[in-house]
Scaffold this motif. Structure first.
Motif, PDB file in Angstrom:
ATOM      1  N   GLN A 204       0.798  -1.224   0.000  1.00  0.00           N
ATOM      2  CA  GLN A 204       0.000   0.000   0.000  1.00  0.00           C
ATOM      3  C   GLN A 204       0.829   1.271   0.000  1.00  0.00           C
ATOM      4  O   GLN A 204       0.519   2.211  -0.727  1.00  0.00           O
ATOM      5  CB  GLN A 204      -0.928   0.019   1.214  1.00  0.00           C
ATOM      6  N   VAL A 205       1.881   1.300   0.814  1.00  0.00           N
ATOM      7  CA  VAL A 205       2.636   2.559   0.917  1.00  0.00           C
ATOM      8  C   VAL A 205       3.712   2.729  -0.157  1.00  0.00           C
ATOM      9  O   VAL A 205       3.928   3.831  -0.649  1.00  0.00           O
ATOM     10  CB  VAL A 205       3.297   2.755   2.298  1.00  0.00           C
ATOM     11  N   ALA A 206       4.375   1.642  -0.511  1.00  0.00           N
ATOM     12  CA  ALA A 206       5.524   1.804  -1.411  1.00  0.00           C
ATOM     13  C   ALA A 206       5.441   0.953  -2.669  1.00  0.00           C
ATOM     14  O   ALA A 206       6.098   1.226  -3.656  1.00  0.00           O
ATOM     15  CB  ALA A 206       6.812   1.465  -0.654  1.00  0.00           C
ATOM     16  N   GLY A 207       4.610  -0.085  -2.617  1.00  0.00           N
ATOM     17  CA  GLY A 207       4.587  -1.038  -3.722  1.00  0.00           C
ATOM     18  C   GLY A 207       5.599  -2.137  -3.443  1.00  0.00           C
ATOM     19  O   GLY A 207       6.628  -1.888  -2.814  1.00  0.00           O
ATOM     20  N   VAL A 208       5.276  -3.344  -3.849  1.00  0.00           N
ATOM     21  CA  VAL A 208       6.174  -4.487  -3.666  1.00  0.00           C
ATOM     22  C   VAL A 208       6.230  -5.235  -4.988  1.00  0.00           C
ATOM     23  O   VAL A 208       5.196  -5.628  -5.531  1.00  0.00           O
ATOM     24  CB  VAL A 208       5.639  -5.446  -2.565  1.00  0.00           C
ATOM     25  N   THR A 209       7.442  -5.404  -5.527  1.00  0.00           N
ATOM     26  CA  THR A 209       7.555  -6.138  -6.794  1.00  0.00           C
ATOM     27  C   THR A 209       8.158  -7.525  -6.613  1.00  0.00           C
ATOM     28  O   THR A 209       8.123  -8.346  -7.519  1.00  0.00           O
ATOM     29  CB  THR A 209       8.404  -5.352  -7.808  1.00  0.00           C
ATOM     30  N   GLY A 210       8.737  -7.757  -5.428  1.00  0.00           N
ATOM     31  CA  GLY A 210       9.330  -9.067  -5.194  1.00  0.00           C
ATOM     32  C   GLY A 210       9.544  -9.311  -3.718  1.00  0.00           C
ATOM     33  O   GLY A 210       9.547  -8.375  -2.913  1.00  0.00           O
ATOM     34  N   LEU A 211       9.695 -10.593  -3.366  1.00  0.00           N
ATOM     35  CA  LEU A 211       9.885 -10.982  -1.969  1.00  0.00           C
ATOM     36  C   LEU A 211      11.186 -11.751  -1.790  1.00  0.00           C
ATOM     37  O   LEU A 211      11.623 -12.457  -2.712  1.00  0.00           O
ATOM     38  CB  LEU A 211       8.746 -11.906  -1.514  1.00  0.00           C
ATOM     39  N   VAL A 212      11.785 -11.596  -0.610  1.00  0.00           N
ATOM     40  CA  VAL A 212      12.838 -12.517  -0.180  1.00  0.00           C
ATOM     41  C   VAL A 212      12.352 -13.124   1.124  1.00  0.00           C
ATOM     42  O   VAL A 212      11.964 -12.404   2.044  1.00  0.00           O
ATOM     43  CB  VAL A 212      14.188 -11.807   0.043  1.00  0.00           C
ATOM     44  N   LEU A 213      12.326 -14.437   1.196  1.00  0.00           N
ATOM     45  CA  LEU A 213      11.892 -15.122   2.411  1.00  0.00           C
ATOM     46  C   LEU A 213      13.126 -15.587   3.157  1.00  0.00           C
ATOM     47  O   LEU A 213      13.830 -16.496   2.710  1.00  0.00           O
ATOM     48  CB  LEU A 213      11.000 -16.317   2.050  1.00  0.00           C
ATOM     49  N   THR A 214      13.417 -14.919   4.281  1.00  0.00           N
ATOM     50  CA  THR A 214      14.626 -15.249   5.031  1.00  0.00           C
ATOM     51  C   THR A 214      14.350 -16.303   6.098  1.00  0.00           C
ATOM     52  O   THR A 214      13.205 -16.609   6.414  1.00  0.00           O
ATOM     53  CB  THR A 214      15.185 -13.993   5.740  1.00  0.00           C
ATOM     54  N   LYS A 215      15.452 -16.826   6.649  1.00  0.00           N
ATOM     55  CA  LYS A 215      15.415 -17.738   7.810  1.00  0.00           C
ATOM     56  C   LYS A 215      14.575 -18.985   7.562  1.00  0.00           C
ATOM     57  O   LYS A 215      13.971 -19.523   8.498  1.00  0.00           O
ATOM     58  CB  LYS A 215      14.934 -16.997   9.061  1.00  0.00           C
ATOM     59  N   LEU A 216      14.550 -19.421   6.345  1.00  0.00           N
ATOM     60  CA  LEU A 216      13.849 -20.656   6.026  1.00  0.00           C
ATOM     61  C   LEU A 216      14.489 -21.821   6.779  1.00  0.00           C
ATOM     62  O   LEU A 216      13.825 -22.803   7.114  1.00  0.00           O
ATOM     63  CB  LEU A 216      13.953 -20.891   4.517  1.00  0.00           C
TER      64      LEU A 216
END
Ligand code: GDP
Ligand code: MG
Length: 291
Positions: free
Chosen positions: A226-238
């Motif tokens: 909502q505030v900045a936009g998200v184009t991709g994710l990194v999922l840490t600590k898997l």
């Protein structure tokens, strides 16, 4: 193909415990999904899909197929597309792994012969600047730092990245919670500053999510979107999460591209997300590969 069998150990153990190690039983598999944070409704639907499959394969193998089909919606790797510099703005809550992920991304690009510049955009804490500075030294890349306004640091870094003909600029930001309205609004400001420094930038708005938080991360995606936009994710600590089933919920409710997954604290502990490998590891079907 990435083998997630080792890093998914905690999730797989949780899954096996909940399923009483009975991977031939539909109800047991469903319990395994629920206990690894897939969500009860979705777990039931996935198991129904498995039941509807008319084959003689063992149930756990069928489940791996069904999960892989769902998780494929998250597969989409990052391509630089010749934009130079390619500017990546990294966001997320405190302690989620943003700075470490920047170090990993830096290593990733450097080993692919890209010239990388880091921007120490977490100006709230001196320790944060030092942490990124240490990584810059270790990875032998340049870093732009500053005190006070993170937008100014981001602006300067993108300008420097352009002048120095860098391929990639990685912009760190301070951690913030969705409930901290003014800090969330600041992200939009940092984004605009980057855009003023280079039209069209940032090219990637990367949200870092801590996998040990499971499905709680879904609300974060919505807030940052909502505030900045998200184009991709990194999922840490898997590697430390027993809630690896939350990716199935992610695929269903918020299917954003998972660019990378973090599998440890070192600069090399980064992998591209591979839906098939993940599904096999989660269901325990590739245990012959596990270490
Ligand atoms: N086990 C593990 N630890 C991680 C991973 N990513 C980050 N960390 C650790 O999580 C802690 C917070 O990381 P940091 O990058 O400083 O988070 P930030 O506040 O979001 O910048 C540090 O102790 C990191 O070493 C990961 O993929 N696996
Ligand atoms: Mg940090």
């Amino acid at each position: 193909m990435a083998l997630f069998s080792r890093v998914l150990n905690k999730t797989r153990q949780q899954f096996a415990d909940a399923a009483d190690n009975n991977h031939d039983d539909f109800a047991a598999l469903e319990e395994g999904l629920i206990m690894t944070d897939t969500g009860a409704g979705l777990a039931a639907r996935l198991i129904q899909e498995v039941r509807d499959k008319d084959t003689s394969k063992p149930p756990a193998a069928l489940l791996a197929d069904v999960m892989a089909a769902h998780l494929r919606r998250l597969e989409a790797s990052l391509t630089l597309d010749g934009r130079k510099p390619f500017v990546i703005m990294v966001m997320g809550i405190n302690g989620g792994g943003k700075t470490t992920t920047i170090a990993k991304l830096c290593r990733w690009f450097v080993t692919r012969n890209k010239k990388v510049l880091l921007a120490a955009g977490d100006t709230f804490r001196a320790a944060a600047r030092e942490q990124l500075g240490e990584w810059a030294e270790r990875l032998d890349v340049e870093i732009i730092t500053g005190v006070g306004d993170p937008s100014a640091v981001a602006f300067d870094a993108v300008r420097a990245g352009t002048a120095r003909q860098c391929d990639v600029v990685l912009v760190d930001t301070a951690g913030r919670l969705p409930s901290q309205t003014h800090l969330m609004a600041e992200l939009a400001k940092i984004r605009r500053a980057i855009g003023k420094s280079m039209p069209g930038a940032p090219h990637e708005l990367l949200l870092v999510l801590d996998s040990t938080n499971g499905q709680n991360t879904l609300a974060q995606i919505e807030a940052f979107q909502q505030v900045a936009g998200v184009t991709g994710l990194v999922l840490t600590k898997l590697d430390g999460s027993a809630k690896g089933g939350f990716l199935l919920a992610l695929a269903e409710k918020m299917p954003k591209p998972v660019r990378f997954v973090g599998v440890g604290e070192g600069a090399d502990d980064l992998e591209i997300f591979d839906a098939d490998a993940y599904a096999l590891a989660l269901s325990g079907m590739n245990s012959q590969y596990s270490t």
